[in-house]
Write a protein that holds these residues in place. Structure first.
Motif, short mmCIF file in Angstrom:
data_model
loop_
_atom_site.label_atom_id
_atom_site.label_comp_id
_atom_site.label_asym_id
_atom_site.label_seq_id
_atom_site.Cartn_x
_atom_site.Cartn_y
_atom_site.Cartn_z
N CYS A 134 0.84 -1.19 0.00
CA CYS A 134 0.00 0.00 0.00
C CYS A 134 0.88 1.24 0.00
CB CYS A 134 -0.85 -0.04 1.27
SG CYS A 134 -2.43 0.71 1.07
N TYR A 135 0.68 2.17 -0.96
CA TYR A 135 1.39 3.44 -0.92
C TYR A 135 0.42 4.53 -0.46
CZ TYR A 135 -0.71 4.56 -5.50
OH TYR A 135 -1.58 4.80 -6.53
N CYS A 136 0.92 5.47 0.32
CA CYS A 136 0.05 6.42 1.00
C CYS A 136 0.59 7.83 0.86
CB CYS A 136 -0.07 6.06 2.48
SG CYS A 136 -0.27 4.30 2.80
N ASN A 137 -0.09 8.64 0.07
CA ASN A 137 0.29 10.05 -0.09
C ASN A 137 -0.63 10.89 0.79
OD1 ASN A 137 2.11 11.83 -1.40
ND2 ASN A 137 0.44 12.59 -2.66
N SER A 138 -0.44 10.72 2.11
CA SER A 138 -1.32 11.38 3.08
C SER A 138 -0.64 11.30 4.44
CB SER A 138 -2.68 10.66 3.13
OG SER A 138 -2.51 9.35 3.63
N ARG A 210 1.16 -6.11 3.48
CA ARG A 210 2.51 -6.55 3.82
C ARG A 210 3.44 -5.37 4.02
NH1 ARG A 210 3.64 -11.93 2.61
NH2 ARG A 210 5.67 -11.45 3.54
N LEU A 211 3.20 -4.30 3.26
CA LEU A 211 3.95 -3.06 3.41
C LEU A 211 2.97 -1.90 3.33
CD1 LEU A 211 7.05 -3.68 1.07
CD2 LEU A 211 7.13 -3.38 3.56
N PHE A 212 3.12 -0.94 4.22
CA PHE A 212 2.28 0.25 4.25
C PHE A 212 3.23 1.44 4.15
CE2 PHE A 212 -0.69 3.32 6.19
CZ PHE A 212 -1.87 2.98 5.55
N ILE A 213 3.44 1.89 2.92
CA ILE A 213 4.51 2.85 2.62
C ILE A 213 3.98 4.27 2.65
CG2 ILE A 213 6.14 3.60 0.85
CD1 ILE A 213 6.27 0.63 -0.02
N LYS A 214 4.59 5.10 3.48
CA LYS A 214 4.19 6.49 3.61
C LYS A 214 5.15 7.41 2.86
CE LYS A 214 0.40 6.98 5.87
NZ LYS A 214 -0.70 7.77 5.31
N PHE A 215 4.59 8.22 1.95
CA PHE A 215 5.39 9.20 1.23
C PHE A 215 5.57 10.45 2.09
CE2 PHE A 215 3.65 7.16 -2.85
CZ PHE A 215 4.69 6.26 -2.88
N ASN A 216 6.31 10.27 3.15
CA ASN A 216 6.53 11.32 4.14
C ASN A 216 7.71 10.86 4.99
OD1 ASN A 216 6.16 13.59 5.72
ND2 ASN A 216 4.28 12.90 6.70
N THR A 217 8.12 11.67 5.95
CA THR A 217 9.11 11.25 6.94
C THR A 217 8.59 11.64 8.33
OG1 THR A 217 10.42 13.28 7.15
CG2 THR A 217 10.90 11.85 5.25
N PRO A 218 9.17 11.08 9.38
CA PRO A 218 8.74 11.45 10.73
C PRO A 218 8.91 12.94 11.04
CG PRO A 218 9.95 9.39 10.80
CD PRO A 218 10.10 9.93 9.40
N ALA A 219 9.70 13.66 10.24
CA ALA A 219 9.90 15.10 10.48
C ALA A 219 8.60 15.88 10.31
CB ALA A 219 10.97 15.65 9.54
N PHE A 220 7.69 15.39 9.46
CA PHE A 220 6.40 16.06 9.28
C PHE A 220 5.28 15.14 9.77
CE2 PHE A 220 2.83 17.64 6.44
CZ PHE A 220 2.66 18.82 7.13
N GLU A 221 5.50 14.61 10.95
CA GLU A 221 4.51 13.75 11.57
C GLU A 221 4.45 14.06 13.07
OE1 GLU A 221 2.14 11.76 11.46
OE2 GLU A 221 1.96 11.27 9.34
#
Length: 429
Positions: A134-138, A210-221
């Protein structure tokens, strides 16, 4: 060479992030078939992937979604979210699932790659037909005792009082407020011979993928202390550089005056009175260069009303073209625009209250990279005050620069492809 089946909710914010991924997968020798709405056929085929349209599922796109799914509530965030979740996403689950099963008769895929709201993947994953990536742009939709339920409008707190408050909020939202939505989804699942969800619907996907991929980094979380191992942050998936653009105002980009870029996203483009109109009224006759991307060809009325030397209104201004020059971005809070602005170190003024926009705006405030106006219809004075505040307080720019530096340490496409290839090796050996 692996066979990869891609499937997307047919909205630009769900399709566009996958385009660089698919191009890279094909470049690396993988075979890709892509299932999506007919509106995106040309764009998908340009990647080199083989296109398959929605047949049993309802087909739509950004401009037709309100016609295909009539009755979208505009006022209440809860009603708005419920409509999207039930009718746009989960009602399409069975049709999408049937379409995918038909495709798989002729394509022995090794993995299924979709955006996080493509519900047709859920039966395939739970019935172990295919491993699901799963790719996640959110933003990350998750909750713990430290982090309250998404959309609750409450910021994280790890104090004893805050943890108690968060537990209460999380229980109320999942067990009371959205109870009927959970029941609705479980009834749909029953028709597909799926058991009731073991997790709340908002986070269920995380645990069955199996994978939940976030298009982000922890810096903006938010500061997550512990997350499921499926969740991987790979950095932002930024728009690709397109053909060179030249506008009549292009030479003004280098005059040194502050540049304010206004965008109202891709779905609510016809409601100028929400953000574009008050923003233009706030910034006319100012020393700022104001650039507006309307997303629609109906710009003549706006151009007549705001015939100022420093205001320029366009149907479309590519993010990758304007962001390197912007001083402040005024946006309705779409994740693509926000993340691209931060990737260029640009602070924001955010005004949005639908879909995932309250969560995005909350992170803008939390990370102190801009100002959240807390409404989708701000007044002109509030916008002017916020813009001046962001320009005059270096904190916002400095914090945006810190996130920019963190984003620059990642290559979202490369990291995602590596994760997918590692998964394929693991599941095929």
């Amino acid at each position: 060479m692996a066979k990869i089946l891609v499937a997307s909710v047919p909205l630009s914010g769900h399709v566009n992030p996958a385009i660089p991924l698919v191009k890279m997968l094909i470049h690396r020798g993988h075979q890709v078939w892509w299932y999506c709405g007919s509106h995106y056929q040309e764009r998908i085929e340009a990647t080199g992937a083989r296109f398959f349209p929605y047949l049993r599922a309802k087909d739509f796109h950004d401009s037709s979604i309100k016609t295909v799914f009539p009755g979208l509530p505009e006022g209440s965030l809860f009603k708005h979210a419920t409509h999207y979740i039930q009718h746009v996403f989960f009602d399409n689950m069975s049709g999408q699932y049937a379409d995918l099963l038909e495709i798989l008769k002729n394509f022995d895929a090794d993995v299924l790659l979709t955006d996080e709201w493509f519900c047709g993947a859920i039966p395939l994953a739970e019935k172990a037909v295919l491993p699901w990536v799963c790719y996640c742009n959110s933003p990350l939709f998750y909750y713990t005792h430290e982090i309250p339920f998404p959309g609750a409008g409450i910021y994280p707190s790890a104090t004893w009082w805050g943890r108690g408050r968060n537990r209460m909020v999380n229980w109320m939202v999942t067990k009371l407020i959205f109870r009927q939505v959970q029941h609705y989804i479980n009834r749909l699942r029953q028709k597909l011979d799926l058991a009731p969800m073991t997790h709340f619907f908002l986070i269920h996907t995380i645990f069955v993928s199996r994978l939940f991929i976030k298009f982000n980094t922890p810096a903006f979380e938010f500061c997550w202390k512990q997350l499921p191992p499926q969740i991987r942050f790979v950095g932002p998936m930024l728009p690709e550089n397109g053909a060179p653009h030249h506008y009549k105002w292009t030479p003004l980009l280098h005059t040194g005056q502050p540049i304010i870029f206004i965008t109202q996203g891709t779905v609510n483009i016809n409601h100028y009175n929400n953000l574009i109109l008050p923003a233009l009224r706030a910034l006319q006759n100012t020393p700022y260069l104001v650039l507006v991307a309307t997303g629609t060809t109906s710009t003549q009325a706006l151009e007549r009303e705001f015939a100022c030397q420093q205001i320029f209104i366009e149907t479309f201004i590519p993010y990758e073209f304007i962001m390197p020059h912007a001083s402040v971005v005024i946006t309705n809070g779409g994740f693509g625009g926000v993340i691209t602005a931060l990737a260029h170190g640009i602070p924001l003024v955010v005004a949005g209250s639908t879909e995932d926009k309250p969560e995005i705006a909350a992170r803008v405030n939390y990370c102190k990279v801009g100002i959240n106006l807390g409404t989708k219809q701000p007044t002109a004075p509030r916008i002017r005050k916020a813009v001046d505040q962001v320009l005059n307080n270096k904190m916002y720019k400095n914090n945006a620069k810190q996130i920019q530096a963190d984003f620059a340490m990642h290559n979202a496409a490369n990291e995602t492809i590596q994760l997918i290839e590692d998964l394929i090796k693991e599941t095929t050996n």
